[in-house]
Design an enzyme around this catalytic site. Structure first.
Site, PDB file in Angstrom:
ATOM      1  N   LYS A   1      -1.023  -9.416   3.322  1.00  0.00           N
ATOM      2  CA  LYS A   1      -0.252  -8.882   4.463  1.00  0.00           C
ATOM      3  C   LYS A   1      -1.109  -7.922   5.272  1.00  0.00           C
ATOM      4  O   LYS A   1      -1.779  -7.049   4.701  1.00  0.00           O
ATOM      5  CB  LYS A   1       1.018  -8.179   3.963  1.00  0.00           C
TER       6      LYS A   1
ATOM      7  N   GLU B   1      -1.121  -5.404   8.887  1.00  0.00           N
ATOM      8  CA  GLU B   1      -0.269  -4.723   9.862  1.00  0.00           C
ATOM      9  C   GLU B   1      -0.873  -4.842  11.261  1.00  0.00           C
ATOM     10  O   GLU B   1      -2.039  -4.478  11.450  1.00  0.00           O
ATOM     11  CB  GLU B   1      -0.147  -3.236   9.508  1.00  0.00           C
TER      12      GLU B   1
ATOM     13  N   ASP C   1      -0.951  -6.249  -0.104  1.00  0.00           N
ATOM     14  CA  ASP C   1      -1.221  -5.574   1.166  1.00  0.00           C
ATOM     15  C   ASP C   1      -2.706  -5.385   1.374  1.00  0.00           C
ATOM     16  O   ASP C   1      -3.428  -4.970   0.455  1.00  0.00           O
ATOM     17  CB  ASP C   1      -0.579  -4.172   1.137  1.00  0.00           C
TER      18      ASP C   1
ATOM     19  N   ASP D   1       0.848  -1.204   0.000  1.00  0.00           N
ATOM     20  CA  ASP D   1       0.000   0.000   0.000  1.00  0.00           C
ATOM     21  C   ASP D   1       0.881   1.250   0.000  1.00  0.00           C
ATOM     22  O   ASP D   1       0.372   2.377  -0.038  1.00  0.00           O
ATOM     23  CB  ASP D   1      -1.020  -0.010   1.142  1.00  0.00           C
ATOM     24  N   SER D   2       2.201   1.047  -0.025  1.00  0.00           N
ATOM     25  CA  SER D   2       3.124   2.158  -0.297  1.00  0.00           C
ATOM     26  C   SER D   2       2.790   2.796  -1.640  1.00  0.00           C
ATOM     27  O   SER D   2       3.236   3.904  -1.932  1.00  0.00           O
ATOM     28  CB  SER D   2       4.574   1.659  -0.313  1.00  0.00           C
TER      29      SER D   2
ATOM     30  N   GLU E   1       9.564  -3.791  10.286  1.00  0.00           N
ATOM     31  CA  GLU E   1       9.999  -2.543   9.642  1.00  0.00           C
ATOM     32  C   GLU E   1      10.529  -1.543  10.672  1.00  0.00           C
ATOM     33  O   GLU E   1       9.869  -1.266  11.686  1.00  0.00           O
ATOM     34  CB  GLU E   1       8.796  -1.946   8.881  1.00  0.00           C
TER      35      GLU E   1
HETATM   36  O1  KIV Z   1       3.604  -1.048   1.593  1.00  0.00           O
HETATM   37  C1  KIV Z   1       4.774  -1.440   1.530  1.00  0.00           C
HETATM   38  O2  KIV Z   1       5.490  -1.224   0.557  1.00  0.00           O
HETATM   39  C2  KIV Z   1       5.304  -2.190   2.663  1.00  0.00           C
HETATM   40  C3  KIV Z   1       6.787  -2.391   2.722  1.00  0.00           C
HETATM   41  C4  KIV Z   1       7.460  -1.151   3.094  1.00  0.00           C
HETATM   42  C5  KIV Z   1       7.165  -3.520   3.607  1.00  0.00           C
HETATM   43  O3  KIV Z   1       4.571  -2.588   3.520  1.00  0.00           O
END
Ligand code: KIV
Length: 264
Positions: free
Chosen positions: A112, A114, A84, A45-46, A181
């Site tokens: 993934k 968090e 994500d 989600d970056s 992280e």
């Molecule tokens: O969203 C993302 O790119 C991430 C990485 C920084 C691990 O969660």
């Protein structure tokens, strides 16, 4: 390159063979990264920051991650893809299952999430229904407003101990992979040794089972600045293919990250 599965990743941890990972958001880069030997691609989600230009990841939706997951999958049918789950897309068990299903249908191999032990029920439900899960601890960007900024986590003993317990809880719930992280390297080593699932670090030192970087950081084009934990591999190689290869080679050989990229 042989197809990577959760079993391959577990074996890599057992055999001390470092896992390489990068974020990817489209088919062309997914193909290039796979051809260069990257083990795992993350549709992070970056994308809210590096593609959409926002200050944080909070505006990203499940449909947007699903769209980019489809693009990445189109670039390589064999690559291992983690998608994500965005902010508030896993606030309860039912929502988690519905949104994770969208990402799996878009082509992900794993989702993934968090957070720590509060995710126990959702992770259990997801894995019971056939959805592999990666946990994410430390500087979890969706909590940036709780942290008061993108700050190193786990520096005091209580928080460090809690993070180790959270890692164990995620594994007990059924998570098969963990991202940590921006935490002190000593804590990252403790977590990596405390669980039997592979642990992939970003800003977590060299003692994790693998490394991940945001692809824009690897080539020095992130908006604003290069984080301390990252490195511009394009500078010393001059082209994208060699930059990605060098990143993989350096991670596998234990040459990246070095002390200058870590936190104490
Ligand atoms: O969203 C993302 O790119 C991430 C990485 C920084 C691990 O969660």
């Amino acid at each position: 390159m042989a197809k990577i599965t959760v079993s391959t990743l577990a074996k890599m941890k057992r055999e001390n063979n470092k896992i390489t990972s990068l974020t990817a958001y489209d088919a062309s880069f997914a193909k290039l990264f796979h051809d260069c030997g990257v083990d795992v691609l993350l549709v992070g989600d970056s994308l809210g920051m590096v593609l959409q230009g926002n200050d944080d990841t909070l505006a990203v939706t499940t449909d947007e991650v699903a769209y980019h997951t489809k693009c990445v999958r189109a670039g390589s049918k064999d690559v291992f893809v983690i998608a994500d789950m965005p902010f508030m897309s896993y606030s309860n068990v039912q929502t988690s299952c519905e949104n994770a299903a969208k990402l799996m249908r878009a082509g992900a191999n794993m989702v993934k999430l968090e957070g720590g032990d509060w995710l126990y029920d959702s992770i259990k439900a997801l894995t019971q229904q056939g959805i592999p899960v990666c946990g994410h601890l430390g500087l979890t960007p969706q909590s940036v407003h709780v942290f008061g900024g993108f700050k190193i986590q786990g520096r005091d003993d209580d928080k460090a101990n809690k993070m180790v317990e959270d890692a164990k809880a995620l594994e007990a719930a059924g998570a098969q992979l963990l991202v940590i992280e921006c935490i002190p390297s000593a804590l990252a080593k403790r977590i990596t040794e405390a669980v039997s699932i592979p642990v992939i670090g970003i800003g977590a030192g060299k003692d994790t089972d693998g490394q991940i970087l945001v692809m824009h950081d690897l080539v020095g084009i992130s908006a604003g600045y290069i984080p301390k934990f990252s490195k511009n591999f394009l500078l010393e190689t001059g082209n994208m293919h060699d930059a990605v290869k060098k990143y993989c080679d350096d991670v596998k050989a234990g040459l990246f990250p070095t002390n200058e990229h870590e936190f104490n």
